[in-house]
Scaffold this motif. Structure first.
Motif, PDB file in Angstrom:
ATOM      1  N   PHE A  54       0.837  -1.202   0.000  1.00  0.00           N
ATOM      2  CA  PHE A  54       0.000   0.000   0.000  1.00  0.00           C
ATOM      3  C   PHE A  54       0.874   1.255   0.000  1.00  0.00           C
ATOM      4  CE2 PHE A  54      -2.962   2.945   2.411  1.00  0.00           C
ATOM      5  CZ  PHE A  54      -3.798   3.176   1.326  1.00  0.00           C
ATOM      6  N   ALA A  55       1.996   1.200   0.696  1.00  0.00           N
ATOM      7  CA  ALA A  55       2.916   2.341   0.725  1.00  0.00           C
ATOM      8  C   ALA A  55       3.467   2.633  -0.672  1.00  0.00           C
ATOM      9  CB  ALA A  55       4.056   2.084   1.708  1.00  0.00           C
ATOM     10  N   GLU A  56       3.812   1.593  -1.411  1.00  0.00           N
ATOM     11  CA  GLU A  56       4.313   1.785  -2.787  1.00  0.00           C
ATOM     12  C   GLU A  56       3.225   2.382  -3.670  1.00  0.00           C
ATOM     13  OE1 GLU A  56       7.606  -1.839  -3.072  1.00  0.00           O
ATOM     14  OE2 GLU A  56       5.481  -2.254  -3.441  1.00  0.00           O
ATOM     15  N   PHE A  57       2.011   1.938  -3.464  1.00  0.00           N
ATOM     16  CA  PHE A  57       0.872   2.471  -4.220  1.00  0.00           C
ATOM     17  C   PHE A  57       0.688   3.958  -3.931  1.00  0.00           C
ATOM     18  CE2 PHE A  57      -3.782   3.341  -3.981  1.00  0.00           C
ATOM     19  CZ  PHE A  57      -4.080   3.275  -5.334  1.00  0.00           C
ATOM     20  N   VAL A  58       0.735   4.343  -2.672  1.00  0.00           N
ATOM     21  CA  VAL A  58       0.553   5.754  -2.307  1.00  0.00           C
ATOM     22  C   VAL A  58       1.729   6.600  -2.785  1.00  0.00           C
ATOM     23  CG1 VAL A  58       0.333   7.370  -0.370  1.00  0.00           C
ATOM     24  CG2 VAL A  58      -0.963   5.227  -0.371  1.00  0.00           C
ATOM     25  N   GLU A  59       2.942   6.074  -2.674  1.00  0.00           N
ATOM     26  CA  GLU A  59       4.117   6.788  -3.200  1.00  0.00           C
ATOM     27  C   GLU A  59       3.933   7.079  -4.686  1.00  0.00           C
ATOM     28  OE1 GLU A  59       6.772   8.128  -2.060  1.00  0.00           O
ATOM     29  OE2 GLU A  59       7.389   7.172  -0.184  1.00  0.00           O
ATOM     30  N   ALA A  60       3.470   6.085  -5.422  1.00  0.00           N
ATOM     31  CA  ALA A  60       3.236   6.267  -6.860  1.00  0.00           C
ATOM     32  C   ALA A  60       2.129   7.283  -7.097  1.00  0.00           C
ATOM     33  CB  ALA A  60       2.890   4.932  -7.507  1.00  0.00           C
ATOM     34  N   ARG A  61       1.090   7.239  -6.266  1.00  0.00           N
ATOM     35  CA  ARG A  61      -0.021   8.189  -6.392  1.00  0.00           C
ATOM     36  C   ARG A  61       0.447   9.623  -6.199  1.00  0.00           C
ATOM     37  NH1 ARG A  61      -2.727  11.516  -7.296  1.00  0.00           N
ATOM     38  NH2 ARG A  61      -4.905  12.023  -6.813  1.00  0.00           N
ATOM     39  N   LEU A  62       1.420   9.826  -5.341  1.00  0.00           N
ATOM     40  CA  LEU A  62       1.910  11.171  -5.036  1.00  0.00           C
ATOM     41  C   LEU A  62       3.014  11.640  -5.976  1.00  0.00           C
ATOM     42  CD1 LEU A  62       2.037  10.991  -1.131  1.00  0.00           C
ATOM     43  CD2 LEU A  62       0.329  12.150  -2.549  1.00  0.00           C
ATOM     44  N   SER A  63       3.453  10.788  -6.876  1.00  0.00           N
ATOM     45  CA  SER A  63       4.520  11.178  -7.802  1.00  0.00           C
ATOM     46  C   SER A  63       4.021  12.206  -8.807  1.00  0.00           C
ATOM     47  CB  SER A  63       5.058   9.944  -8.542  1.00  0.00           C
ATOM     48  OG  SER A  63       4.059   9.390  -9.386  1.00  0.00           O
ATOM     49  N   ASP A  64       4.943  12.900  -9.444  1.00  0.00           N
ATOM     50  CA  ASP A  64       4.577  13.935 -10.408  1.00  0.00           C
ATOM     51  C   ASP A  64       3.866  13.361 -11.627  1.00  0.00           C
ATOM     52  OD1 ASP A  64       5.677  15.899  -8.808  1.00  0.00           O
ATOM     53  OD2 ASP A  64       7.645  15.792  -9.781  1.00  0.00           O
TER      54      ASP A  64
ATOM     55  N   ALA B 115       5.956   9.254   7.948  1.00  0.00           N
ATOM     56  CA  ALA B 115       6.416  10.310   7.048  1.00  0.00           C
ATOM     57  C   ALA B 115       5.575  10.351   5.767  1.00  0.00           C
ATOM     58  CB  ALA B 115       7.893  10.115   6.705  1.00  0.00           C
ATOM     59  N   LEU B 116       5.241   9.178   5.233  1.00  0.00           N
ATOM     60  CA  LEU B 116       4.441   9.112   4.010  1.00  0.00           C
ATOM     61  C   LEU B 116       3.008   9.567   4.287  1.00  0.00           C
ATOM     62  CD1 LEU B 116       4.093   8.394   1.053  1.00  0.00           C
ATOM     63  CD2 LEU B 116       3.752   6.000   1.727  1.00  0.00           C
ATOM     64  N   LEU B 117       2.482   9.182   5.438  1.00  0.00           N
ATOM     65  CA  LEU B 117       1.130   9.610   5.805  1.00  0.00           C
ATOM     66  C   LEU B 117       1.068  11.125   5.944  1.00  0.00           C
ATOM     67  CD1 LEU B 117      -1.752   8.838   6.605  1.00  0.00           C
ATOM     68  CD2 LEU B 117      -0.938   8.590   8.968  1.00  0.00           C
ATOM     69  N   ALA B 118       2.085  11.711   6.558  1.00  0.00           N
ATOM     70  CA  ALA B 118       2.128  13.168   6.713  1.00  0.00           C
ATOM     71  C   ALA B 118       2.212  13.849   5.347  1.00  0.00           C
ATOM     72  CB  ALA B 118       3.320  13.567   7.580  1.00  0.00           C
ATOM     73  N   ARG B 119       2.989  13.271   4.454  1.00  0.00           N
ATOM     74  CA  ARG B 119       3.110  13.833   3.096  1.00  0.00           C
ATOM     75  C   ARG B 119       1.791  13.757   2.356  1.00  0.00           C
ATOM     76  NH1 ARG B 119       6.326  10.747  -1.331  1.00  0.00           N
ATOM     77  NH2 ARG B 119       5.964  12.037  -3.175  1.00  0.00           N
ATOM     78  N   LEU B 120       1.089  12.633   2.492  1.00  0.00           N
ATOM     79  CA  LEU B 120      -0.216  12.484   1.852  1.00  0.00           C
ATOM     80  C   LEU B 120      -1.194  13.530   2.377  1.00  0.00           C
ATOM     81  CD1 LEU B 120      -2.254  10.868   0.107  1.00  0.00           C
ATOM     82  CD2 LEU B 120      -2.633   9.399   2.105  1.00  0.00           C
ATOM     83  N   HIS B 121      -1.217  13.737   3.687  1.00  0.00           N
ATOM     84  CA  HIS B 121      -2.109  14.737   4.281  1.00  0.00           C
ATOM     85  C   HIS B 121      -1.759  16.141   3.790  1.00  0.00           C
ATOM     86  CE1 HIS B 121      -4.812  12.979   7.363  1.00  0.00           C
ATOM     87  NE2 HIS B 121      -3.995  11.940   7.250  1.00  0.00           N
ATOM     88  N   LYS B 122      -0.490  16.423   3.607  1.00  0.00           N
ATOM     89  CA  LYS B 122      -0.072  17.751   3.151  1.00  0.00           C
ATOM     90  C   LYS B 122      -0.482  17.991   1.706  1.00  0.00           C
ATOM     91  CE  LYS B 122       3.930  20.799   2.701  1.00  0.00           C
ATOM     92  NZ  LYS B 122       5.398  20.955   2.927  1.00  0.00           N
ATOM     93  N   VAL B 123      -0.228  17.005   0.838  1.00  0.00           N
ATOM     94  CA  VAL B 123      -0.540  17.158  -0.583  1.00  0.00           C
ATOM     95  C   VAL B 123      -2.051  17.210  -0.813  1.00  0.00           C
ATOM     96  CG1 VAL B 123      -0.349  16.086  -2.864  1.00  0.00           C
ATOM     97  CG2 VAL B 123       1.623  16.094  -1.320  1.00  0.00           C
TER      98      VAL B 123
END
Length: 215
Positions: free
Chosen positions: A100-110, A179-187
């Motif tokens: 799920f983390a890889e999925f969210v990382e990809a979702r947040l990519s440019d 850290a990834l959760l915080a980034r998701l909330h920020k974006v």
């Protein structure tokens, strides 16, 4: 999109919010729906730009719109689980073999890959950019409120069928590093804030500006 003439409503189907079940339930009341919309997920902005005037003319009055929003984390989790199903293995949209983390990382990519190409709910619902937002917004976690609303508007009792349900998975799998959760909330700050407001209030009502029907 479904046009419910009797109720003076248009349903805008936000993906992964029981849309298949709602369509099945409301189909008998949606005979005014333009055939060319099919089962498309038409968002608030496209509806306003391409369909509002036409449907206003057809109904003789300006219809209100409604939609459902899901908690952002649950929304992402549903997409992740849905795209893990066996039927998608080997397809570019598949999340099979990913965390799920890889999925969210990809979702947040440019430039998200196809499997992580998922629209923002706040944009779909018209609360981001230049809108306009849907008239009535309901919480996926409290669909009973929506069913009560529809019963009042259509004069019928509703029980939702279960359609297109994402595969079950261990809830622990759908967790993220801090850290990834915080980034998701920020974006996606606006999306989380919108859902927090919706969940607190139970429903969000935003009156729509009148539209002049074309002659």
């Amino acid at each position: 999109m479904l046009v419910l003439k009797k109720a003076g409503l248009v349903y805008l189907a936000n993906p992964k919010t029981a849309t298949q079940s709602l369509r099945a339930m409301l189909a008998p009341y949606a005979r005014a729906t333009p055939k060319e919309t099919g089962d498309k997920h038409i968002n608030a902005r496209i509806y306003e730009r391409k369909w509002a005037v036409r449907i206003t003319r057809k109904l003789g009055k300006r219809p209100e719109t409604f939609a459902v929003m899901r908690a952002p984390m649950d929304h992402l989790g549903s997409w992740f689980r849905y795209r893990q199903r066996d039927a998608l293995r080997g397809h570019e949209n598949s999340t099979y073999g990913l965390t799920f983390a890889e999925f969210v990382e990809a979702r947040l990519s440019d430039d998200p890959p196809p499997f992580a190409s998922i629209g923002r709910q706040d944009r779909f619902l018209g609360f981001l950019d230049d809108g306009p937002p849907v008239t009535y917004l309901f919480d996926y976690a409290d669909l009973g409120r929506l069913l009560h609303f529809l019963s009042d508007r259509l004069g019928a009792r509703f029980d939702m069928p279960h359609r297109n349900v994402s595969p079950k998975t261990d809830p622990d799998i759908l967790t993220l590093p801090d850290a990834l959760l915080a980034r998701l909330h920020k974006v996606h700050e606006a999306e989380f804030a919108l859902y927090d407001r919706l969940h607190k209030d139970g429903m969000i009502f935003t009156p729509m500006a009148p539209v002049e029907a074309e002659v």
